[in-house]
Motif scaffolding. Structure first.
Motif, PDB file in Angstrom:
ATOM      1  N   THR A 102       0.787  -1.192   0.133  1.00  0.00           N
ATOM      2  CA  THR A 102      -0.111   0.079   0.091  1.00  0.00           C
ATOM      3  C   THR A 102       0.726   1.326   0.032  1.00  0.00           C
ATOM      4  O   THR A 102       1.665   1.469   0.930  1.00  0.00           O
ATOM      5  CB  THR A 102      -0.809   0.017   1.185  1.00  0.00           C
ATOM      6  N   PHE A 103       0.613   2.105  -1.120  1.00  0.00           N
ATOM      7  CA  PHE A 103       1.318   3.449  -1.141  1.00  0.00           C
ATOM      8  C   PHE A 103       0.444   4.395  -0.375  1.00  0.00           C
ATOM      9  O   PHE A 103      -0.616   4.691  -0.881  1.00  0.00           O
ATOM     10  CB  PHE A 103       1.891   3.725  -2.611  1.00  0.00           C
ATOM     11  N   TRP A 104       0.958   4.777   0.641  1.00  0.00           N
ATOM     12  CA  TRP A 104       0.262   6.222   1.160  1.00  0.00           C
ATOM     13  C   TRP A 104       0.544   7.289   0.816  1.00  0.00           C
ATOM     14  O   TRP A 104       1.858   7.573   0.631  1.00  0.00           O
ATOM     15  CB  TRP A 104       0.370   5.990   2.882  1.00  0.00           C
ATOM     16  N   TRP A 105      -0.308   8.352   0.745  1.00  0.00           N
ATOM     17  CA  TRP A 105       0.009   9.690   0.295  1.00  0.00           C
ATOM     18  C   TRP A 105      -1.197  10.866   0.640  1.00  0.00           C
ATOM     19  O   TRP A 105      -2.236  10.034   1.182  1.00  0.00           O
ATOM     20  CB  TRP A 105       0.239   9.845  -1.094  1.00  0.00           C
ATOM     21  N   ASP A 155      -5.461  11.819   3.821  1.00  0.00           N
ATOM     22  CA  ASP A 155      -4.811  10.476   3.661  1.00  0.00           C
ATOM     23  C   ASP A 155      -5.395   9.783   2.548  1.00  0.00           C
ATOM     24  O   ASP A 155      -6.657   9.857   2.454  1.00  0.00           O
ATOM     25  CB  ASP A 155      -4.849   9.688   4.967  1.00  0.00           C
ATOM     26  N   CYS A 156      -4.441   9.570   1.573  1.00  0.00           N
ATOM     27  CA  CYS A 156      -5.115   8.559   0.597  1.00  0.00           C
ATOM     28  C   CYS A 156      -4.137   7.210   0.322  1.00  0.00           C
ATOM     29  O   CYS A 156      -2.961   7.415   0.916  1.00  0.00           O
ATOM     30  CB  CYS A 156      -5.065   9.467  -0.877  1.00  0.00           C
ATOM     31  N   SER A 157      -4.762   6.399  -0.438  1.00  0.00           N
ATOM     32  CA  SER A 157      -3.816   5.119  -0.627  1.00  0.00           C
ATOM     33  C   SER A 157      -3.922   4.483  -2.150  1.00  0.00           C
ATOM     34  O   SER A 157      -4.926   4.882  -2.633  1.00  0.00           O
ATOM     35  CB  SER A 157      -3.957   3.932   0.453  1.00  0.00           C
ATOM     36  N   THR A 158      -2.883   3.970  -2.414  1.00  0.00           N
ATOM     37  CA  THR A 158      -2.824   2.994  -4.003  1.00  0.00           C
ATOM     38  C   THR A 158      -2.187   1.729  -3.553  1.00  0.00           C
ATOM     39  O   THR A 158      -0.976   1.429  -3.046  1.00  0.00           O
ATOM     40  CB  THR A 158      -2.075   3.802  -4.784  1.00  0.00           C
ATOM     41  N   GLN A 159      -2.827   0.798  -4.036  1.00  0.00           N
ATOM     42  CA  GLN A 159      -2.798  -0.687  -3.660  1.00  0.00           C
ATOM     43  C   GLN A 159      -2.162  -1.303  -4.822  1.00  0.00           C
ATOM     44  O   GLN A 159      -2.730  -1.055  -5.830  1.00  0.00           O
ATOM     45  CB  GLN A 159      -4.180  -1.337  -3.059  1.00  0.00           C
TER      46      GLN A 159
END
Length: 93
Positions: free
Chosen positions: A39-42, A49-53
């Motif tokens: 999980t990439f948190w940004w 807070d957002c994430s890309t899996q």
């Protein structure tokens, strides 16, 4: 409608051995992985807070059905309900 796609929510792909793929990315590229992948948190421009899996999945997964594709991308959107309506108006099924 202002924006349609605002970012990438996740990338999922099929592989014979997800554990081996995750281990390779961890060892050679330093990707922190868990049972789901990484999980990439940004934060977005508003500071949320957002994430890309990123997730390798077993090649016999049914998670992508009814698609028969070997990968799946999902996108972050500004307003899903509004986007679906606009796409229908544009003839997208």
């Amino acid at each position: 409608m202002k924006k349609r796609i605002t970012g990438l929510g996740g990338f999922f792909f099929k592989t014979k051995d997800p554990s081996k793929v995750k281990d390779w990315y961890n060892k050679h590229l330093g990707l922190n992985t868990d049972q789901y992948g990484s999980t990439f948190w940004w934060k977005n421009k508003e500071g949320n807070d957002c994430s890309t899996q990123w997730s390798p999945m077993k090649d016999d997964t049914t998670y992508f059905e009814p698609s028969t594709s070997s990968f799946m991308m999902n996108f972050r959107v500004e307003n899903l309900v509004e986007l679906i309506q606009v796409l229908k108006e544009e003839g997208v099924r």
